[in-house]
Design an enzyme around this catalytic site. Structure first.
Site, PDB file in Angstrom:
ATOM      1  N   GLU A 129      -9.991   2.784  -4.827  1.00  0.00           N
ATOM      2  CA  GLU A 129      -9.572   4.152  -4.499  1.00  0.00           C
ATOM      3  C   GLU A 129      -8.413   4.644  -5.379  1.00  0.00           C
ATOM      4  O   GLU A 129      -7.398   5.122  -4.879  1.00  0.00           O
ATOM      5  CB  GLU A 129      -9.182   4.228  -3.017  1.00  0.00           C
ATOM      6  CG  GLU A 129     -10.344   3.919  -2.084  1.00  0.00           C
ATOM      7  CD  GLU A 129      -9.953   3.917  -0.625  1.00  0.00           C
ATOM      8  OE1 GLU A 129     -10.809   4.246   0.217  1.00  0.00           O
ATOM      9  OE2 GLU A 129      -8.798   3.570  -0.306  1.00  0.00           O
ATOM     10  N   HIS A 169      -2.934   3.309  -4.646  1.00  0.00           N
ATOM     11  CA  HIS A 169      -2.208   2.976  -3.410  1.00  0.00           C
ATOM     12  C   HIS A 169      -0.795   2.479  -3.728  1.00  0.00           C
ATOM     13  O   HIS A 169      -0.347   1.448  -3.228  1.00  0.00           O
ATOM     14  CB  HIS A 169      -2.985   1.929  -2.615  1.00  0.00           C
ATOM     15  CG  HIS A 169      -4.242   2.466  -2.000  1.00  0.00           C
ATOM     16  ND1 HIS A 169      -4.238   3.402  -0.991  1.00  0.00           N
ATOM     17  CD2 HIS A 169      -5.553   2.208  -2.275  1.00  0.00           C
ATOM     18  CE1 HIS A 169      -5.497   3.686  -0.654  1.00  0.00           C
ATOM     19  NE2 HIS A 169      -6.312   2.988  -1.427  1.00  0.00           N
ATOM     20  N   ASP A 171       0.858  -1.178   0.000  1.00  0.00           N
ATOM     21  CA  ASP A 171       0.000   0.000   0.000  1.00  0.00           C
ATOM     22  C   ASP A 171       0.893   1.227   0.000  1.00  0.00           C
ATOM     23  O   ASP A 171       2.122   1.117  -0.109  1.00  0.00           O
ATOM     24  CB  ASP A 171      -0.946   0.000   1.203  1.00  0.00           C
ATOM     25  CG  ASP A 171      -2.317   0.580   0.848  1.00  0.00           C
ATOM     26  OD1 ASP A 171      -2.365   1.759   0.465  1.00  0.00           O
ATOM     27  OD2 ASP A 171      -3.318  -0.144   0.959  1.00  0.00           O
TER      28      ASP A 171
END
Length: 762
Positions: A332, A268, A195
């Site tokens: 995201e 990410h 991440d």
């Protein structure tokens, strides 16, 4: 670990069992079996007991049970392939007798224990049940109560996710948790390895992932919403070697747990880009993130080097993890960089894509095709649906149930993991002394109430719901102890959701079985939460507009004592029997008592009574999402929402304005108006562009009496404005939403949230 579990069972169960007819309370198994019937007598385990392994049963499944017995009996049981017919624990595999995968049948009589599994997993899970059933009498006689159990799982996928990018944990801790997963029949460990805040898996082809991406310069102190930000100034990081990962995979496999690795893409990606900046859209420089959130810098979808890199990474990952699925994240991913990147725009043009959302679909499909060429499948978060789902993709529905519903209707497999029901980084209590957490509110009872198959799905589409998973995001879990406090016992509820049918679940019965398991978790050195029985409340309105507070606890034997003067409740304090009337401002405190002793943490709620308390409110626009309590009672109930905004007091409006009218019932003098506005830009919560209060006598002709445009506090802005005495019956409050979040701010381009609570009039 196995020896420790067994010692726990010895210590705990020695005081619980009496011989003769077994009671159903002794058959305390989590997750609840499909069918469990109390039998007569008990089977005694002694030195002459023989474990009979019939053809096809793997001794590996038996090893754990043997260690349990040995640790508290002091001897190992004899294992034989010959069936003696007396004082025998017989294990066999018969897919006809135990028809469902992972299922088993267990029969216990005074002479014989028969365990039949559909497959090896069925035998293993039957043994986990048998371990939970073992009792030891006060004279140390080891026995199993007579019973008959038929059991099999509702879902094939029963998972726990663990994020090690934000905070990582030693291999020993992960093994410990895998042991507990196995005991409760959870069969999947989803390992979130990469991440923005760190890359945690060794990739030999790209050594900078170990030397650079695995570390961040420092880490945020406190919650990301707080300003100004503070950092600890300490370099943080590390990674799991490939040998570490193989050991985890091996260890889990022995316990019939599949490890699914997650390599996050295309978003990410900050940590990876820090080491290999050529994989980003603007070439950097980049920095491994030291605080939490969503970042614009992502893998460049127009650069073939990106795909070459990821394919080589996946080659090494595939060699370590034999799982059918490889999790590729997909969530995201801001499109900001792609919109201004010449390479990405060229890719859109060359591939005849409509926009950046279809570019994401291209990205996911290209990775999916590569994994398919290696006989693997992708699984990803909701957002892999952007631009269209790629063939064979499995969706993890986390933002809610909508993504899972849509995917199931398209005949794609789905694992349900909606954040408001199964995210274990949510607070499990509203007590202000709870340790820092991400946000939200997910008590044990709420996770247990979740139904993974949405009612709107047809029976045919419902077949694509393959299971359920709890997610452990670790931004605010920096220690093993804190992580365990957040995970347990809520994970036991997830275990029952995944295994037990909806019709066979009962919260009171489940809580009884959780209480039976508490000493087991304690002796396992699991730092579990014990607060699930603490007092909670609900606030209702009486016909005369006086707030009524209903107090409740799931503790079956406790009394609630309370005070209204702010003093600590004692056994002499009033006993709660009916909802408490709050006629004037006060601090309501309450405590649980069992046998005259105080148990659990004390409950406390402050009430501020004013002219608008309990009065009806009309909203012009409906509140949104998780900030919609479903009615307007909380706007005038005398209670102000907290800065954790998880107590169902705040009303939130995504992109829309707030406008409410309070009817005071009669024309009367008004000298003060007020409300609370929540401002946390890093939670996308913005102050209004303008806040205006109006007064009216007839509900038609309104005159403004107070206006405010500045809201300086990062947190709760308490607006309390004294005005000249004005006769009025109706009070209108209007707050203008910021609208679209400005460029350069967190969540730029998205809708701003406007959060309001408690309309105050005096």
């Amino acid at each position: 670990m196995i020896k420790l579990v067994s010692k726990v069972l010895f210590v705990f169960l020695s005081s619980q069992y009496c011989f003769g007819q077994a009671s159903k309370s002794l058959l305390s198994v989590i997750p609840q079996p499909v069918s469990i019937t109390v039998g007569s007598g008990s089977f005694t385990i002694n030195r002459s007991t023989v474990i009979n392994l019939q053809p096809g049963v793997n001794r590996q499944s038996l090893v754990f049970f043997q260690r349990y017995v040995e640790s508290y009996a002091g001897y190992s049981l004899t294992v034989s392939n010959a069936f003696s017919g007396k004082n025998v624990i017989s294990l066999r595999i018969d897919s006809n007798l135990a028809a469902q995968k992972e299922g088993y049948r267990l029969t216990v009589t005074p002479q014989l224990i028969e365990l039949t599994g559909h497959d090896e997993a069925g035998v293993f899970y039957g043994l986990q049940t048998l371990i939970q059933l073992i009792h030891v009498s006060t004279n140390k006689m080891v026995s199993v109560p007579g019973c008959s159990i038929t059991d099999y799982p509702r879902f094939s996928y029963r998972g726990m996710h663990l994020d090690v990018s934000r905070n990582m944990f030693p291999v020993s801790a992960i093994k410990k948790w895998i042991d507990v997963l196995a005991l409760y029949k959870i069969n999947t460990f989803h390992w979130h390895l990469t991440d923005d805040q760190g890359w945690r898996i060794e990739i030999k082809r790209f050594p900078k992932l170990q030397t650079i991406s695995a570390y961040r310069d420092e880490t945020l102190i406190g919650h990301k919403k707080e300003l100004p930000r503070q950092f600890d100034g300490k370099r943080y990081g590390g990674y799991y070697t490939q040998e570490d990962a193989r050991e985890i995979v091996r260890y889990a496999k022995e316990r019939h747990i599949t490890v699914i690795p997650e390599i996050e893409m295309p978003g990410h990606a900050s940590a990876a880009l820090t080491a290999y900046p050529n994989l980003g859209c603007n070439g950097g420089p980049y920095q491994t993130a030291k605080f939490w959130g969503i970042f614009d810098d992502v893998f460049c979808a127009g650069n073939d080097d990106t795909f070459n890199f990821l394919e080589q990474v996946l080659d090494e990952v595939i060699a370590i993890f034999p799982s059918e699925y490889i999790h590729i994240g997909g969530d995201e991913c801001p499109k900001t960089r792609w919109k201004s990147c010449p390479k990405c725009q060229k890719r859109i043009s060359d591939q005849h894509l409509k926009d950046e959302h279809e570019l994401q679909s291209y990205f996911i499909q290209r990775i999916s095709n590569y994994l398919l060429s290696k006989n693997r499948k992708i699984i990803g978060w909701d957002e892999i649906r952007e631009g269209g789902l790629t063939t064979g993709a499995t969706v993890m529905s986390w933002t809610g149930e909508e993504g899972g519903i849509a995917a199931a209707r398209l005949k794609h497999d789905v694992v349900m993991t909606p954040e408001k029901y199964v995210y274990l980084d949510y607070y499990q209590s509203l007590n202000p002394n709870e340790p820092l957490a991400a946000g939200g509110y997910l008590p044990l009872s709420k996770i247990y109430s979740y139904e993974p198959v949405p009612a709107v799905l047809s029976s045919e589409d419902a077949k694509y719901i393959k299971g359920v998973q709890a997610n452990v995001w670790t931004e605010y879990m920096s220690t093993i102890e804190h992580a365990e406090y957040m995970i347990f016992p809520r994970l036991l509820a997830l275990a029952e959701l995944g295994w037990t049918s909806k019709a066979n679940r009962s919260l009171p019965d489940f809580l009884k079985r959780v209480r039976v398991n508490e000493p087991l978790l304690k002796k396992l050195a699991v730092n579990y939460s014990t607060n699930y029985d603490e007092i909670t409340d609900s606030i209702i309105q009486s016909p005369n507009n006086i707030p009524l507070v209903k107090l409740q606890s799931t503790s079956p034997n406790a009394e609630i004592h309370y005070t209204l003067d702010g003093s600590e409740p004692a056994i002499e304090s009033a006993i709660y029997q009916i909802p408490v009337k709050i006629a004037e401002s006060c601090i309501l405190k309450a405590s649980l008592f069992e046998g005259g002793l105080k148990v659990q943490r004390a409950y406390q709620r402050q009430f501020v009574i004013h002219k608008a308390t309990g009065k009806p409110v009309k909203l012009k626009y409906e509140a949104s999402g998780n900030f919609n309590p479903g009615n307007t009672l909380a706007l005038t109930n005398g209670v102000s929402g907290t800065n954790r905004y998880n107590d169902s007091q705040w009303y939130g409006f995504s992109g829309s304005d707030f406008e409410a009218v309070v009817d005071l019932g009669t024309i009367q003098p008004v000298t003060l108006v007020g409300t609370n506005i929540l401002k946390y830009h890093w939670q996308k919560m913005w102050e209004p562009s303008e806040l205006v209060f109006y007064l009216s006598q007839d509900g038609k002709d309104y005159k403004p009496v107070y206006r405010q445009k500045e809201f300086p506090v990062n947190g709760i802005n308490k607006i309390r404005s004294t005005i000249p005495a004005t006769e009025a019956r109706f009070v209108k409050v209007r707050a203008v939403n910021k609208g679209i979040i400005p460029e350069g701010e967190y969540g730029a381009g998205g809708k701003a949230w406007l959060l309001v609570d408690e309309l105050i009039v005096n």
